[in-house]
Design an enzyme around this catalytic site. Sequence first.
Site, PDB file in Angstrom:
ATOM      1  N   ASP A 233       0.831  -1.216   0.000  1.00 25.40           N
ATOM      2  CA  ASP A 233       0.000   0.000   0.000  1.00 25.40           C
ATOM      3  C   ASP A 233       0.866   1.267   0.000  1.00 25.40           C
ATOM      4  O   ASP A 233       2.077   1.215   0.295  1.00 25.40           O
ATOM      5  CB  ASP A 233      -0.888  -0.039   1.257  1.00 25.40           C
TER       6      ASP A 233
ATOM      7  N   ASP B 299     -10.717   2.316  -3.549  1.00 24.70           N
ATOM      8  CA  ASP B 299     -11.324   2.020  -2.248  1.00 24.70           C
ATOM      9  C   ASP B 299     -12.842   2.052  -2.349  1.00 24.70           C
ATOM     10  O   ASP B 299     -13.532   1.598  -1.435  1.00 24.70           O
ATOM     11  CB  ASP B 299     -10.874   3.053  -1.207  1.00 24.70           C
TER      12      ASP B 299
END
Length: 722
Positions: free
Chosen positions: A472, A542
Site C-alpha cells: 500500500d 477504495d
Amino acid sequence: MAIFFDAQNKIFYLEGKNTTYAFGIHACGCLQHLYYGKKVGRDDLHYIAADGPSAFTLRSPEDKKTSYQHIWAEAPAYGRGDFREPMYAIRDEKGDRLSELVYVRHEILSEKPMPAGLPALREGETLVVELADKVHPFTVRLYYTVYDDLDAIARRVEYINNGESAMFLDRAFSFSVDLPRSDFDVITPYGAWAKEFQLDRTPIRHGVTEIGSKYGATSATTNPFLILAADGADEHRGEVYGFNLIFSGSFAMKAELSMMGTVRVLGGAPDFDFTWKLEKGECFPSPEVVMVYSDEGLNGMSHQFHDTYRRHLINPHYVHAKRPVLINSWEGAYFNFDNERLMRMIDGVKGTGVDMFVLDDGWFGARNGDKAGLGDWVVNEEKLKGGLKTVIDYTHAAGMKFGLWFEPEMVNPDSDLYRAHPDYAIHCPGHDPMLGRNQLVLDLTRADVRDYIVEAVSKVLRENEIDYVKWDFNRSVAENYSSHLPADRQMEFQYRFALGFFDLCERLVNGFPHIFFEGCSSGGARFDAGLMYYFPQIWTSDDTDAYMRTLIQYGASMIYPLSVHSCHVSACPNHQAKHTTPFATRADIAHLGATGYELDPAVISEEERAQIAEQVAAYHEMEDLVLEGDLYRLSSTANSNFFAEELVSKDKTKALLTAMRAIPIVNDEIRTVYPKGLDENMVYHIRELNIDLHGSTIMNAGLKLRFPNGDYASAVWHMEKV
Ligand code: DGJ
C-alpha cells in the site's frame, strides 16, 4: 522483421500488425516524422512532409529552406525556432540552452535492451537512433521497440553528456510525435480518491492540453495516459491514438495543437520541479511510453494495450496464473481484531471456495489505528498472540493461502523506526513536515533507507509462510527534498523517488518470486503500467460500490487489462458511498477483474454465505475470460442508465455479457445491446435464454437486456459454442 530502413530515401519504417510508423532523415540532418497510422507501403514518404517555411518563420543559417516550425519533428528541441513544446531542454554551465540534433547512426537490434532501473516492455525488435547536438557535447538516443504481431510501439530516450563539464536537463521527456492533422478529441483521465479513472473528452483546441501529477505517484487525480480520437471516433469505430507511460511517479503529458494544424503529443518525467544534473559521461534514461494506433475505435485501442501488457509487461510467471479469490480483512475488521476475530472471519468463508485470507493493516507495531506503528514491521503480539504463525496456521488448516499487508514506504512519527531514525523521513529543514493520514514518507532517494526497508520487509517474508503481499501507499509526497542530495540536485528528487521505488520493487518482488504481489495506493492512486511490471494485480479503488465500480473499472479498462483490476464484493450500505446495491450486482461487477471479498463473513446471513459459494463457482467458470479474453465495452453508466461489457475468449468459443441497469424507469425504452467479437458462423448456446443462435444473429439482432426488479439490478448471459 518489424523495422526496416530505406537507405536510399533515408526513411525508417516501423511496422506493427496493421500499423506503420515512419520517419526520415531530413536534409538538415534532423529526424522528421512522416507518418503514423494504418499500414502503408514502404514508399518514399518524404512527399507528404510539411511544406517549407513561410515569410516570417525562422530559418536555418546554413539552409534557408529549413524552418523547425514547419518540420514534423521526431525529437523536437528548444531555442532554434520550433516554438512548440520541446521533447527536452538542456542548459550548459554558461547558461546556453539552445539545441539542435542531427542524425549520427542507427542500429536495429533483435533483442531489446532494457532501460537501467526502470520498468519497460519486455522483448521486441528495437531500433536505436543516435543523434548529436550540433554545438554541445550532448548525445540523444531514441529507442523504438516494435512487435510485428501487435499495434503497439514502445519509445524511450537516453540523454547523455559527452563533455568535460556538467550540463543540466530541465526537461527530459520520453517521446514526442507530430501528427499532421487536427480533427481530434482529447480523452484524458481525471478523478480523486474513491473516484478514479473518470474520463474527460473534449475537442482539441489550439495551445497545450496537459495532464500530469505532482503527487510523487501517478495519483488518483489523473493517470499517465492520453488518447486522441480522430473525427468522432467512438468505442468501436474510427481512428484512435493512445499513449501510456510505463511509470509510477510524477509525470507530465501534453498535446499541442499548433498554428499549422498539427498535433504534437509528448510526455514523460515531471515537467515541473525537475532539473537533472548530468555529469561528464552520465546518461539519463527516460521512462518508456507505449503508443497504440487503432482504426477500430477506443475498444480496438484497448485490445492492443491489453494484449501488449499481457504479453510483454506483466510478470510472465503470473500473467496467466489463476488469481486467488480472497477475503481481505480491511472493511470487515479495520484495526479492530485479535486472533479470535480473524479466526471467525476465516471460518466464515470456509467451504465457500474462497482460497486466500489477507490480513490487512493493523497487524504490526502499535498499530491500533492510523496514528502509530507504520514502519515497525514486527507483529503486534498483544493482538496476535503467538505471532503471525497462529493465524497463518489456522488459515492453512482451513485450506486457504495467506496474504499480508505492508506499507513499506511510510512511517508514523509515533513509531520505533521514527524514534530511532527521524532523518529517514522526507523533511526539508526549517519546515515542519506535513502529515497525511498521520504519516510521513521515507526518503527513497537514499540507498541506506531503501536497504532498511528491504531488510525489514524481507525478514517478515522470510520468517513466515506468506503467499501474497498487498503493498500500500497512503499519502502523497509533497516536500520534495532530500538531506542527502546537494543543492543542485534537489530538483532530481521526484524522479529519484520513483527510481527508489522501482529499486525496492526489484529487490522485494524478485527476492521473493514465490509471493504474489498486489499494488495499492489508497485504492487506485498508483495504478499504472510501471507498477504492473512488478505487480500483476492492483487494487483499483477504495470505492467498492458496484455503481461507482462500473465507472471506475470502465475507465481503467481503456488501457489496463482486466486481470490487473482488483475488485471486491463489500458490505452494504457501502462504507465509502453509503449506498446500497444488491449482493448479486456487487459480485457480477467485481467479477470483471481479479475478484475477492472485503467484509466480515462472520456476521453475514446463511443465505449470503451460500451466495458467496455460488459466486465463487460462477467466477471460476469465467475467470479464463478475465485473464485472457477480449473485452468489449458496450454501454457506460457515464452517459446512460445501463452498463454492459462483454468478454470473449481468443478462440471465440466462449463469451460472457455482464449488464447492470442503474434505476428502473417505468415504460423505459427497450434496451438492446449488440455483442461483438463472436464468430459469425459459430452457433452459440445462450444459457440464460436457453436458445442457440449464430454469432452473426447475436451480434446484429442483438440481445435485449432484462433485469430483475429493483435498483442497480444486474444480469449475465453465458454464451458457449454448441
Ligand atoms: C488503503 C487501502 O486502499 C485499503 O484497502 C486498506 O488497505 C487501507 N489502506 C489500510 O490502511
